[in-house]
Design an enzyme around this catalytic site. Structure first.
Site, PDB file in Angstrom:
ATOM      1  N   LYS A  22     -10.300  48.201  44.721  1.00 18.93           N
ATOM      2  CA  LYS A  22      -9.692  49.426  45.256  1.00 18.93           C
ATOM      3  C   LYS A  22     -10.718  50.244  46.038  1.00 18.93           C
ATOM      4  CE  LYS A  22      -6.608  51.477  42.609  1.00 18.93           C
ATOM      5  NZ  LYS A  22      -6.976  50.758  41.402  1.00 18.93           N
ATOM      6  N   ARG A 115      -9.003  57.068  39.654  1.00 19.91           N
ATOM      7  CA  ARG A 115      -8.368  55.755  39.546  1.00 19.91           C
ATOM      8  C   ARG A 115      -9.394  54.694  39.164  1.00 19.91           C
ATOM      9  NH1 ARG A 115      -3.462  55.808  42.758  1.00 19.91           N
ATOM     10  NH2 ARG A 115      -3.349  57.673  44.066  1.00 19.91           N
ATOM     11  N   GLY A 130      -2.231  47.974  38.071  1.00 23.84           N
ATOM     12  CA  GLY A 130      -1.509  48.457  36.906  1.00 23.84           C
ATOM     13  C   GLY A 130      -2.119  48.081  35.581  1.00 23.84           C
ATOM     14  N   GLN A 181     -10.813  60.582  44.267  1.00 24.80           N
ATOM     15  CA  GLN A 181     -10.271  60.825  45.609  1.00 24.80           C
ATOM     16  C   GLN A 181      -9.549  62.170  45.656  1.00 24.80           C
ATOM     17  OE1 GLN A 181      -7.354  57.894  46.812  1.00 24.80           O
ATOM     18  NE2 GLN A 181      -7.985  58.021  48.940  1.00 24.80           N
ATOM     19  N   GLU A 295      -0.245  52.153  49.625  1.00 26.52           N
ATOM     20  CA  GLU A 295       0.324  53.396  49.115  1.00 26.52           C
ATOM     21  C   GLU A 295      -0.004  54.509  50.117  1.00 26.52           C
ATOM     22  OE1 GLU A 295      -0.572  54.327  45.054  1.00 26.52           O
ATOM     23  OE2 GLU A 295      -0.426  52.233  44.426  1.00 26.52           O
ATOM     24  N   HIS A 827      16.350  10.139  44.149  1.00 22.26           N
ATOM     25  CA  HIS A 827      16.081   9.188  43.068  1.00 22.26           C
ATOM     26  C   HIS A 827      16.922   9.427  41.818  1.00 22.26           C
ATOM     27  CE1 HIS A 827      13.962   8.155  39.299  1.00 22.26           C
ATOM     28  NE2 HIS A 827      13.825   6.998  39.910  1.00 22.26           N
TER      29      HIS A 827
END
Length: 873
Positions: A22, A115, A130, A181, A295, A827
């Site tokens: 990330k 995160r 996740g 962030q 996102e 077959h």
């Protein structure tokens, strides 16, 4: 000393070990000028330093290593202990100061999203999305430090531990960075896929959007609006009722609130925003070189990107396939009844035979590109019908769906298509006509078998007469030359069987006698192999010590061990006679890298023992004779119906003879191909053993992870790359490819096309496929994914992904057959009709939807399967 804090502008892909997937992706986006909210990464060095202060962590990880992955309660308890321990620990003072300085520089007045970013996260072949936690709207220094610790601890959530165990990641080798962030306070958030995640189409952008923070979409609390865009045009716009939204609270954290009723059905995005997002998404995809899951947030009309990662769920596209004009690809494995991933050597051998624009590789599988043929009028008319009637009904429907699209049929066929038809297709069609109406069908079998014997001996002699790189070059020459000889000689005979069947069905209607005609076809090499398995089982009944030995036999000492038990010599002679004729065969036999029965005789043991325990002595031979009688009687009934004289009667009588005689030759071409591949396998392994003895290869089987051209270069002593590293890289890729489910049909844009479902009246909950062999049977389901060392008990129904001749030993014991792949003339269908057992093929996900031991009913007349009762009821 490695840095413990890095701002986004200091980060690119090379920093992935320090900032995780990330963090690396956000750094790349920020440096490339995309609108990313500013922030920084607390690196993996910081995490390692933090964990190193623990005196208990190593002991806890050792307990984790010893844990059984199936022990859910143990995993939950130990994960909880590890998380609690990490949360109790203090962050080292110097590290705490460095994080605080970065926070102040970024702006202590802001709220932040905190995160996790794992080093094995957001990779092209694995996504840890996740698995660890995210915290939004974090305010103040102490809250930031606490939530960084919570992120570190989340590396050991129950789901993260279980995911690592399942995917083979070492707990000590996955480290965590934390992305800090600046928090955006958005009116709208969403997820943008630069390729349609449902169909796989690489040219369609799919956007989900809703009001407030994106957590409402990710957590499934709200139905988002859906927008689809292709090349600057909105294709689809679905506006949902958005009842709630999640918003940041001024004091920190988030709150869920109701959306006013008058706003709930308002579009989250205006059309110009949708198009801007789609355009930005495609630029991000171009930057990373792969489809992205992005996102985004919209704050005061400005679009921000807060995360981007590869879409790992898409089936790969061939690297050398142009996306324009629109083309269609058909799975070679679904036609050949072998959908497993193949190793590079096997792939390269097939690709060396056919033009590069006709056969492509993707995901370890081969795909045929018949687009040039399908752009012609005869091709559009006939090709889908051939697919539906002979191979797989749903496959044919999917191809029909693509070729009806204007963007496909508006494109003219490439130059030279007509010349190709005249040179290659027309002679085969002429010979097919002669076989149907002029040639003597009874004389064909001897001619075909003579050609196969001579060709096999020719290949064997050519490969034994050379060594070194010349032997490998001879392998290439023999394989490339085989289609030029075999196709015009054998294909007209093979096609005579299905074509005569279709003509009979047109003349007579879909009558039961046609299925009866298919029983006990004369000279079918695969059926004869099944009968020979039965003979071995009957012999084994007389030799109890041999039976006991086979249950413990090993490949390396198989024949030596037989000689040490009473009756072993007698069984050995019979078994060697069987292998002399059929030892070059095995399940998935089109893949040259698969071990053959002659190399791994224990692969046959389960089938022989299963036959002995579920089929009465001599019953297989009696069944075959009974099938011959039933076929003769069916022919007589057909003639009674149409009359014994007249043009129509003569046509029907002729077609019945052709159908029976040519049907017996249906498996001969594959028998030849596998025999030639086996001779090539022997030659390749002989040279690979030499290269391994010289230290060029680690072991002979490593040759399977090189292409044939690379192997020739290696044998010549021409260096290229680090061979050991290349082989290890390809082994890992092959292992990943085995987890992929290949589509039957996809377009050059990556869209997976399934075709319209088969129509009809079926019981509720029935699994619908294609009727392939008439009759209705009920019994216990036996789900078998691979026939090696598998067996059936009396009365069990075989449920399989597909079958090829390597599965034949199981058919004698089966009450009925259900497969995920197949058509009327593949077959399993042909063998089921020969044996007189009901069969339904082309049942999507049958091996997943039907559980081992469930009682099921197979309706081979109408083409569906019912689950009667669950296992154990």
């Amino acid at each position: 000393m490695k840095p413990r804090v890095l701002f986004f502008e200091e980060v690119d892909r090379s920093r992935l070990p320090e900032v995780g997937g990330k963090g690396a992706n956000l750094g790349e986006l920020a440096r490339a000028g995309f609108p990313v909210p500013e922030g920084f990464c607390v690196t993996t060095s910081a995490y390692r330093e933090f964990v190193a202060t623990s005196s208990e962590m190593e002991e806890l990880l050792e307990e984790l290593d010893a844990l059984d992955p199936e022990d859910v309660e143990g995993l939950r308890a130990l994960g909880g202990r590890i998380r609690a321990h990490l949360l109790e620990m203090e962050i080292p003072a110097s590290l705490k100061r460095e994080i605080t300085e970065a926070w102040r520089r970024a702006g202590e007045e802001h709220a932040y999203a905190v995160r996790s970013s794992a080093t094995a996260e957001d990779l092209p072949t694995a996504s840890f999305a996740g698995q660890q936690d995210t915290y939004l709207n974090v305010k103040g220094r102490e809250e930031l430090l606490w939530h960084i610790r919570k992120c570190w601890a989340s590396l050991f959530t129950d789901r993260a531990i279980a995911y690592r165990m399942k995917n083979g990641f070492d707990h000590r080798q996955v480290f965590l960075s934390v992305v800090v962030q600046r928090m955006v306070n958005p009116e709208v958030s969403g997820i943008l896929f630069t390729a349609d995640p449902l169909t796989g189409n690489r040219r369609v952008v799919s956007i989900d959007a809703s009001f407030g923070l994106g957590e409402a979409i990710v957590s499934g609390k709200v139905s988002a609006d859906l927008y689809k865009v292709k090349e600057g045009r909105i294709l689809q716009r679905e506006i949902s009722e958005k009842k709630i939204r999640i918003r940041p609270r001024p004091e920190g954290g988030t709150v869920t609130e109701d959306v006013p009723p008058e706003e709930r059905n308002r579009p989250a995005l205006a059309d110009d925003q949708v198009l801007r997002l789609a355009e930005m998404g495609k630029r991000i995809e171009k930057h990373f070189g792969a489809p992205q899951d992005i996102e985004f947030c919209v704050e005061k009309g400005r679009i921000y990107v807060v995360q981007s990662r590869p879409i790992t769920s898409l089936y790969p596209l061939p690297a050398d396939l142009p996306q324009e004009p629109l083309g269609v690809l058909i799975s070679f494995g679904h036609i050949q009844m072998m959908t497993d991933a193949m190793k590079p050597l096997a792939l390269s051998i097939f690709r060396s035979v056919f033009p590069k624009t006709f056969l492509y590789e993707a995901g370890g599988r081969l795909f045929i590109n018949p687009s040039a043929v399908l752009r012609t009028r005869p091709g559009r008319k006939l090709f889908p019908k051939v697919l539906k009637n002979l191979f797989d009904e749903s496959l044919g429907r999917a191809v029909e769906e693509v070729i009806r699209r204007p963007e496909f049929h508006r494109v003219p066929p490439p130059p030279g298509t007509g010349r190709f038809f005249r040179r290659h297709v027309l002679p085969i069609a002429k010979n097919l006509w002669r076989n149907l109406w002029a040639n003597d069908p009874s004389a064909v079998k001897e001619e075909v078998e003579r050609f196969i014997r001579e060709k096999r001996e020719e290949v064997r002699g050519a490969l034994q007469g050379v060594s070194g790189h010349r032997r490998l070059e001879e392998v290439r020459r023999q394989i490339q030359g085989l289609p030029r000889e075999a196709v015009p000689r054998l294909l007209p005979y093979v096609l005579s069987y299905p074509v005569s069947f279709l003509l009979l069905r047109r003349l007579l209607g879909d009558v039961d006698e046609l299925n009866q005609l298919n029983k006990s076809l004369p000279g079918n090499v695969t059926s004869e192999m099944g009968l020979a398995i039965g003979d071995l089982a009957d012999l084994l009944r007389e030799l109890p010590e041999v039976e006991a030995y086979l249950a413990r036999a090993e490949d390396e000492t198989f024949f030596e061990g037989l000689q040490e038990v009473e009756g072993g010599t007698r069984f050995k002679e019979a078994f060697e006679e069987f292998l002399d004729k059929y030892g070059h065969r095995c399940p998935g036999e089109i893949d040259l890298t698969r071990p053959r029965w002659r190399e791994a005789p224990t692969l046959l043991v389960s089938a022989i023992l299963g036959h002995m325990r579920s089929v009465k002595p001599g019953e297989h031979r009696l069944r075959f004779k009974e099938g011959e009688r039933e076929a003769r009687e069916a022919a007589e009934r057909i003639l009674d119906r149409v009359g014994r004289r007249g043009f129509r009667a003569r046509r029907v009588q002729r077609l019945m003879v052709v159908f029976r005689e040519m049907g017996g030759l249906r498996e001969h071409p594959k028998y030849l191909i596998t025999a030639v591949l086996d001779e090539c396998r022997k030659a390749i392994l002989a040279e690979a053993e030499r290269l391994a003895s010289e230290g060029v290869l680690g072991r002979p089987e490593d040759a399977f992870f090189l292409t044939l051209d690379e192997l020739i270069r290696l044998a010549k002593g021409e260096p290229f790359r680090d061979v050991s590293a290349l082989i290890e890289e390809r082994k890992g890729r092959h292992e990943w490819q085995q987890t992929l489910k290949p589509p039957k049909v996809m377009t050059s844009e990556g869209e997976i096309v399934t075709g319209t479902p088969r129509r009809g009246e079926y019981p509720e909950g029935a699994l619908v496929g294609m009727p392939a062999s008439a009759g209705v049977a009920e019994g216990k389901a036996r789900v078998i994914l691979s026939p090696e060392r598998a067996s059936l008990s009396e009365g069990e129904i075989l449920v399989a992904p597909h079958t090829d001749p390597g599965w034949t030993p199981l058919f004698q014991s089966a009450r009925a057959l259900v497969t995920e792949v197949g058509g009327l003339m593949t077959h399993g269908s042909v063998v089921a009709r020969e044996y007189g057992i009901p069969a339904v093929v082309g049942v999507d996900d049958a091996t997943r939807k039907i559980r081992d031991g469930q009682r099921i009913r197979v309706d081979g007349n109408r083409g569906y399967v019912e689950i009667v009762e669950d296992a154990g009821e």
